[in-house]
Scaffold this motif. Structure first.
Motif, short mmCIF file in Angstrom:
data_model
loop_
_atom_site.label_atom_id
_atom_site.label_comp_id
_atom_site.label_asym_id
_atom_site.label_seq_id
_atom_site.Cartn_x
_atom_site.Cartn_y
_atom_site.Cartn_z
N SER A 13 0.84 -1.20 0.00
CA SER A 13 0.00 0.00 0.00
C SER A 13 0.87 1.24 0.00
CB SER A 13 -0.94 0.01 1.21
OG SER A 13 -0.21 0.10 2.40
N LEU A 14 0.34 2.31 -0.59
CA LEU A 14 1.05 3.57 -0.70
C LEU A 14 0.08 4.68 -0.32
CD1 LEU A 14 3.40 4.64 -3.54
CD2 LEU A 14 1.52 6.12 -2.91
N SER A 15 0.51 5.56 0.57
CA SER A 15 -0.26 6.74 0.96
C SER A 15 0.46 7.97 0.45
CB SER A 15 -0.39 6.84 2.49
OG SER A 15 -1.03 5.71 3.00
N PHE A 16 -0.28 8.84 -0.26
CA PHE A 16 0.35 10.02 -0.82
C PHE A 16 -0.71 11.07 -1.14
CE2 PHE A 16 1.97 12.27 -4.68
CZ PHE A 16 3.00 12.94 -4.06
N ALA A 17 -0.51 12.29 -0.66
CA ALA A 17 -1.35 13.45 -0.99
C ALA A 17 -2.84 13.16 -0.77
CB ALA A 17 -1.09 13.90 -2.41
N GLY A 18 -3.17 12.49 0.32
CA GLY A 18 -4.56 12.23 0.64
C GLY A 18 -5.17 11.04 -0.07
N SER A 19 -4.38 10.32 -0.88
CA SER A 19 -4.87 9.14 -1.59
C SER A 19 -4.18 7.90 -1.07
CB SER A 19 -4.63 9.26 -3.09
OG SER A 19 -5.37 10.32 -3.64
N GLU A 20 -4.90 6.78 -1.11
CA GLU A 20 -4.36 5.48 -0.69
C GLU A 20 -4.45 4.54 -1.89
OE1 GLU A 20 -2.75 2.89 2.20
OE2 GLU A 20 -3.33 4.97 2.55
N TYR A 21 -3.36 3.86 -2.19
CA TYR A 21 -3.29 2.92 -3.31
C TYR A 21 -2.85 1.55 -2.76
CZ TYR A 21 -2.73 7.41 -5.71
OH TYR A 21 -2.87 8.70 -6.15
N HIS A 41 4.10 -2.12 -8.93
CA HIS A 41 4.11 -0.72 -9.36
C HIS A 41 2.73 -0.11 -9.12
CE1 HIS A 41 2.48 -2.49 -13.06
NE2 HIS A 41 1.91 -1.32 -13.25
N ILE A 42 2.73 1.18 -8.84
CA ILE A 42 1.50 1.93 -8.55
C ILE A 42 1.50 3.19 -9.39
CG2 ILE A 42 0.25 3.22 -6.77
CD1 ILE A 42 1.35 1.19 -4.72
N GLN A 43 0.38 3.45 -10.03
CA GLN A 43 0.22 4.67 -10.82
C GLN A 43 -0.42 5.74 -9.91
OE1 GLN A 43 -2.26 4.16 -14.28
NE2 GLN A 43 -1.29 5.86 -15.32
N ILE A 44 0.26 6.87 -9.78
CA ILE A 44 -0.17 7.97 -8.90
C ILE A 44 -1.10 8.91 -9.66
CG2 ILE A 44 0.64 9.93 -7.53
CD1 ILE A 44 1.50 7.25 -6.40
N ASN A 45 -2.18 9.31 -9.03
CA ASN A 45 -3.09 10.29 -9.64
C ASN A 45 -2.34 11.59 -9.92
OD1 ASN A 45 -5.32 8.58 -9.50
ND2 ASN A 45 -5.86 9.29 -7.46
N PRO A 46 -2.69 12.28 -11.01
CA PRO A 46 -2.02 13.55 -11.32
C PRO A 46 -2.37 14.64 -10.29
CG PRO A 46 -3.74 13.07 -12.94
CD PRO A 46 -3.67 11.91 -12.01
N HIS A 47 -1.42 15.57 -10.09
CA HIS A 47 -1.58 16.68 -9.15
C HIS A 47 -1.17 17.97 -9.84
CE1 HIS A 47 -2.31 14.14 -5.64
NE2 HIS A 47 -1.42 13.32 -6.17
N THR A 67 4.24 7.29 2.02
CA THR A 67 4.52 6.11 2.84
C THR A 67 4.15 4.86 2.06
OG1 THR A 67 4.05 7.37 4.85
CG2 THR A 67 4.05 4.97 5.05
N VAL A 68 5.09 3.91 1.98
CA VAL A 68 4.87 2.64 1.30
C VAL A 68 5.01 1.54 2.33
CG1 VAL A 68 5.60 1.13 -0.58
CG2 VAL A 68 5.85 3.61 -0.82
N ARG A 69 4.00 0.65 2.38
CA ARG A 69 4.00 -0.43 3.36
C ARG A 69 3.78 -1.78 2.68
NH1 ARG A 69 1.12 3.59 5.92
NH2 ARG A 69 1.80 4.10 8.01
N GLY A 70 4.48 -2.78 3.18
CA GLY A 70 4.23 -4.16 2.81
C GLY A 70 3.50 -4.84 3.95
N GLU A 71 3.35 -6.14 3.86
CA GLU A 71 2.68 -6.88 4.91
C GLU A 71 3.58 -7.11 6.12
OE1 GLU A 71 1.08 -10.47 3.23
OE2 GLU A 71 -0.01 -9.37 1.70
#
Length: 114
Positions: free
Chosen positions: A60-68, A81-87, A97-101
């Motif tokens: 999981s990745l948390s960035f700029a108020g979004s969670e992926y 890989h994670i595609q980040i929403n445009p800003h 923040t990037v987290r694994g299990e």
């Protein structure tokens, strides 16, 4: 034969124990103070990628108020890989923040949008 069976059993048991330092890893280009290239006006998105500590691990990745959330690959090296929403460019959006299990999260600080 009995000794070989014991060694095999021990090896199988060790494979089921998670590594104490296991965590997601990212390439060195993702670092504190980086500028992430996205543009919400033209829909340009950025990708964040790395490697998980095990097969099919949730990342999981948390960035700029979004969670992926994505699932890492089933075969080594367990890529994800994670595609980040445009800003909006020129905005300082803070930390990612990037987290694994398992293991500690990876935190990248002071990210700006360019």
């Amino acid at each position: 034969a009995m000794r070989g069976a014991r060694v095999l059993a021990l090896l199988l048991l060790l494979q089921t124990i998670p590594l104490a330092n296991a965590k997601v890893t990212l390439p060195k280009i993702f670092s504190d103070g980086m500028v992430l290239q996205t543009n919400h006006e033209c829909g340009l998105r950025s990708f964040v990628w790395g490697w998980a500590s095990g097969p099919s691990e949730a990342v999981s990745l948390s960035f700029a108020g979004s969670e992926y959330t994505v699932t890492a690959g089933a075969a080594a090296p367990y890529r994800w890989h994670i595609q980040i929403n445009p800003h909006q460019p020129g905005v300082d959006v803070g930390d990612m923040t990037v987290r694994g299990e398992s293991g500690d999260p990876v935190v990248i600080r002071r990210i700006s949008i360019g």
